[in-house]
Design a protein around this motif. Structure first.
Motif, PDB file in Angstrom:
ATOM      1  N   ASP A 153       9.780   1.397   2.230  1.00 16.30           N
ATOM      2  CA  ASP A 153       9.342   1.694   0.873  1.00 16.30           C
ATOM      3  C   ASP A 153      10.077   1.787  -0.136  1.00 16.30           C
ATOM      4  O   ASP A 153       9.785   1.602  -1.124  1.00 16.30           O
ATOM      5  CB  ASP A 153       7.665   1.801   0.796  1.00 16.30           C
ATOM      6  CG  ASP A 153       7.301   1.431  -0.357  1.00 16.30           C
ATOM      7  OD1 ASP A 153       6.783  -0.110  -1.064  1.00 16.30           O
ATOM      8  OD2 ASP A 153       6.593   2.882  -1.175  1.00 16.30           O
ATOM      9  N   TRP A 156      12.247  -0.152  -3.494  1.00 19.22           N
ATOM     10  CA  TRP A 156      11.537  -0.689  -3.819  1.00 19.22           C
ATOM     11  C   TRP A 156      10.557   0.388  -5.701  1.00 19.22           C
ATOM     12  O   TRP A 156      10.436  -0.064  -5.967  1.00 19.22           O
ATOM     13  CB  TRP A 156      10.196  -1.580  -3.267  1.00 19.22           C
ATOM     14  CG  TRP A 156      11.126  -2.684  -2.930  1.00 19.22           C
ATOM     15  CD1 TRP A 156      10.628  -2.601  -0.983  1.00 19.22           C
ATOM     16  CD2 TRP A 156      12.083  -3.895  -2.938  1.00 19.22           C
ATOM     17  NE1 TRP A 156      11.670  -3.538  -0.791  1.00 19.22           N
ATOM     18  CE2 TRP A 156      11.741  -4.621  -1.989  1.00 19.22           C
ATOM     19  CE3 TRP A 156      12.658  -4.195  -3.941  1.00 19.22           C
ATOM     20  CZ2 TRP A 156      12.740  -5.728  -1.796  1.00 19.22           C
ATOM     21  CZ3 TRP A 156      12.888  -5.144  -3.734  1.00 19.22           C
ATOM     22  CH2 TRP A 156      12.876  -5.557  -3.018  1.00 19.22           C
ATOM     23  N   GLN A 157      10.674   1.094  -4.396  1.00 20.64           N
ATOM     24  CA  GLN A 157      10.445   2.606  -5.711  1.00 20.64           C
ATOM     25  C   GLN A 157      11.655   2.982  -6.759  1.00 20.64           C
ATOM     26  O   GLN A 157      12.498   2.754  -6.650  1.00 20.64           O
ATOM     27  CB  GLN A 157       9.682   3.789  -5.267  1.00 20.64           C
ATOM     28  CG  GLN A 157       8.465   3.581  -4.263  1.00 20.64           C
ATOM     29  CD  GLN A 157       7.358   2.970  -4.820  1.00 20.64           C
ATOM     30  OE1 GLN A 157       7.458   3.340  -6.241  1.00 20.64           O
ATOM     31  NE2 GLN A 157       7.221   2.007  -4.277  1.00 20.64           N
ATOM     32  N   GLY A 162      17.257  -0.912  -5.407  1.00 20.03           N
ATOM     33  CA  GLY A 162      16.478  -2.332  -5.168  1.00 20.03           C
ATOM     34  C   GLY A 162      17.741  -2.213  -4.500  1.00 20.03           C
ATOM     35  O   GLY A 162      18.378  -1.396  -3.675  1.00 20.03           O
ATOM     36  N   ASN A 194       5.914  -7.886  -7.949  1.00 18.09           N
ATOM     37  CA  ASN A 194       5.317  -7.143  -7.582  1.00 18.09           C
ATOM     38  C   ASN A 194       5.775  -5.261  -6.924  1.00 18.09           C
ATOM     39  O   ASN A 194       5.430  -5.034  -6.798  1.00 18.09           O
ATOM     40  CB  ASN A 194       4.809  -7.541  -6.043  1.00 18.09           C
ATOM     41  CG  ASN A 194       5.365  -7.776  -5.485  1.00 18.09           C
ATOM     42  OD1 ASN A 194       6.469  -7.901  -5.937  1.00 18.09           O
ATOM     43  ND2 ASN A 194       4.973  -7.673  -3.995  1.00 18.09           N
ATOM     44  N   ARG A 195       7.554  -6.072  -8.058  1.00 19.67           N
ATOM     45  CA  ARG A 195       8.726  -4.313  -7.421  1.00 19.67           C
ATOM     46  C   ARG A 195       8.300  -4.036  -8.366  1.00 19.67           C
ATOM     47  O   ARG A 195       8.693  -3.826  -9.981  1.00 19.67           O
ATOM     48  CB  ARG A 195       9.368  -5.249  -6.860  1.00 19.67           C
ATOM     49  CG  ARG A 195       8.868  -5.705  -5.437  1.00 19.67           C
ATOM     50  CD  ARG A 195       8.331  -4.371  -4.510  1.00 19.67           C
ATOM     51  NE  ARG A 195       8.041  -4.980  -3.160  1.00 19.67           N
ATOM     52  CZ  ARG A 195       7.259  -4.378  -1.922  1.00 19.67           C
ATOM     53  NH1 ARG A 195       7.224  -3.223  -1.945  1.00 19.67           N
ATOM     54  NH2 ARG A 195       6.648  -5.089  -0.728  1.00 19.67           N
ATOM     55  N   GLN A 196       9.701  -2.306  -8.456  1.00 21.77           N
ATOM     56  CA  GLN A 196       9.879  -2.303  -9.403  1.00 21.77           C
ATOM     57  C   GLN A 196      10.940  -1.537  -9.405  1.00 21.77           C
ATOM     58  O   GLN A 196      12.462  -1.888 -10.595  1.00 21.77           O
ATOM     59  CB  GLN A 196       9.583   0.022  -9.789  1.00 21.77           C
ATOM     60  CG  GLN A 196       8.503   0.267  -9.322  1.00 21.77           C
ATOM     61  CD  GLN A 196       8.019  -0.035 -11.048  1.00 21.77           C
ATOM     62  OE1 GLN A 196       8.251  -0.025 -12.299  1.00 21.77           O
ATOM     63  NE2 GLN A 196       6.447  -0.332 -11.102  1.00 21.77           N
ATOM     64  N   THR A 197      12.047  -2.715  -8.720  1.00 18.07           N
ATOM     65  CA  THR A 197      13.604  -2.513  -8.676  1.00 18.07           C
ATOM     66  C   THR A 197      13.968  -4.139  -8.351  1.00 18.07           C
ATOM     67  O   THR A 197      12.975  -5.055  -7.869  1.00 18.07           O
ATOM     68  CB  THR A 197      14.102  -1.169  -7.365  1.00 18.07           C
ATOM     69  OG1 THR A 197      13.117  -1.348  -5.959  1.00 18.07           O
ATOM     70  CG2 THR A 197      13.426  -0.182  -7.950  1.00 18.07           C
ATOM     71  N   TYR A 308       7.362  -9.630  -0.408  1.00 21.81           N
ATOM     72  CA  TYR A 308       6.014  -8.911   0.432  1.00 21.81           C
ATOM     73  C   TYR A 308       7.073  -8.239   1.828  1.00 21.81           C
ATOM     74  O   TYR A 308       8.205  -9.794   2.125  1.00 21.81           O
ATOM     75  CB  TYR A 308       4.938  -9.931   0.790  1.00 21.81           C
ATOM     76  CG  TYR A 308       3.875 -10.109  -0.291  1.00 21.81           C
ATOM     77  CD1 TYR A 308       3.237  -9.242  -0.393  1.00 21.81           C
ATOM     78  CD2 TYR A 308       4.632 -10.832  -1.261  1.00 21.81           C
ATOM     79  CE1 TYR A 308       2.500  -9.572  -2.150  1.00 21.81           C
ATOM     80  CE2 TYR A 308       3.135 -11.512  -2.054  1.00 21.81           C
ATOM     81  CZ  TYR A 308       2.431 -10.417  -3.101  1.00 21.81           C
ATOM     82  OH  TYR A 308       1.913 -10.333  -3.332  1.00 21.81           O
TER      83      TYR A 308
END
Ligand code: NAP
Length: 316
Positions: A153, A156-157, A162, A194-197, A308
């Motif tokens: 995870d 993706w934070q 990324g 749906n992600r940050q990176t 996902y």
């Protein structure tokens, strides 16, 4: 020399532990990890306890993801330990500078490792390019995130970077083989909604002599995985394949290797660390990280399909 390995996860198990065990310079004297351990090696789950109870271990190698790593590195340096960092050396450039200053002030070694620079054919590429005029250089780094980062995870934070987590490996090679410095001029970042990176990125660089330099990173690659750098010069074309494990000059294999040409990367990192510690040296080249920070600062964001992984259920 005694060493403690911190963060017993994927890369520690895949690369660090085998490299340390095969080395006659290093003894794995302790691990610090909340869940991981190594059979027969002293195990700590708390880093402060490790630092206070094991002053006999002068070196720590930090295999945590970039965001939590800074606090561990700063504590280790303040406690008088030499520090080896997995790549990328931090989540931000400022914290990397802080670590360098801490190492300098305390007369300790700090090694910001770039494992891809130790791939078999990177040194040869650097010397081949040294006396040529570069016309263009194209990086293509396309891999399947589900295969290489299964259910991780942190990538993706914020701070996880990324697709730049593998992309920075390519940039570590580029900054090593080019005889001049380049800088980022333009970037497009494809970020799953749906992600940050970013899951993919296209970069273009300024080169002081006008060569066209670009990079395409993509984590959505199925089938063949591509880690290629192609440099066109006034005297022919150089192609680094498989992350620097193979080299072609004008399309012909220039220097084949026996066995797995990537298996030397981590043993060489630990040899380099032993050399650094012997002279309290610092090796913290932040140029690959500068390019990633610039891309995250300058890049145009494009929202793309949500991502996902295998453990997540997709909304209907
Ligand atoms: P990982 O398996 O997800 O994490 C490594 C370990 O760090 C975990 O097992 C965990 O150990 C600890 N950790 C994770 N989050 C933490 C937190 N918030 N606080 C404290 N500890 C935490 O990651 P990895 O794939 O090994 O990658 C680690 C680093 O190596 C990254 O910087 C990556 O870029 C680099 N790297 C990875 C690869 C690869 O193929 N995966 C290749 C080259 C370099 P505990 O839960 O047991 O404490």
């Amino acid at each position: 020399m005694k060493l403690a390995l911190v963060g017993i996860g994927k890369i520690a198990v895949d690369q660090h532990i085998p490299a340390i065990k095969a080395s006659d310079q290093w003894e794995l004297a302790a691990t610090v990890s909340r869940q991981g351990s190594v059979s027969g090696v002293a195990t700590f789950t708390d880093f402060d306890l490790f630092l206070s109870q094991r002053p006999d271990i002068p070196v720590v190698s930090l295999c945590l993801p970039p965001v939590p790593r800074f606090d561990y590195a700063a504590k280790a340096l303040k406690a008088g330990r030499h520090v080896m960092l997995e790549k990328p050396p931090g989540a931000t450039l400022a914290e990397c500078h802080t670590l360098t200053r801490l190492a300098e002030d305390n007369g300790l070694s700090l090694y910001a490792t770039w494992h891809s620079r130790e791939a078999d054919k990177v040194a040869m590429a650097r010397s081949w390019l040294a006396d040529k005029t570069l016309r263009s250089l194209q990086v293509t780094w396309k891999e399947d995130v589900c295969r290489w980062h299964p259910n991780q995870d942190w990538i993706w934070q914020p701070g996880g970077m990324g697709v730049f987590d593998p992309g920075i490996n390519a940039l570590s090679i580029v900054t090593q083989i080019l005889p001049v410095d380049i800088h980022l001029r333009d970037a497009t970042l494809m970020v799953p909604e749906n992600r940050q990176t970013p899951i993919a990125a296209d970069l273009a660089f300024y080169h002081p002599e006008g060569a066209r330099i670009s990079a395409a990173f993509d984590w959505r690659q199925k089938g063949d995985q591509i880690w290629t750098i192609e440099a066109e010069t006034d005297q022919g074309t150089l192609t680094l394949l498989d992350g620097g494990a193979r080299i072609l000059i004008d399309g012909r294999e220039a220097d084949s290797a026996d066995g797995n040409p990537l298996s030397g990367e981590y043993p060489r990192l630990y040899e380099n660390m032993a050399t650094l510690v012997a002279r309290n040296g610092i090796d913290a080249d932040l140029r690959p990280m500068v390019h990633v920070s610039d891309a995250l600062a300058l890049g145009r964001r494009v929202a793309v399909a949500p991502f996902y992984d295998d453990t997540e259920s997709k909304p209907r």
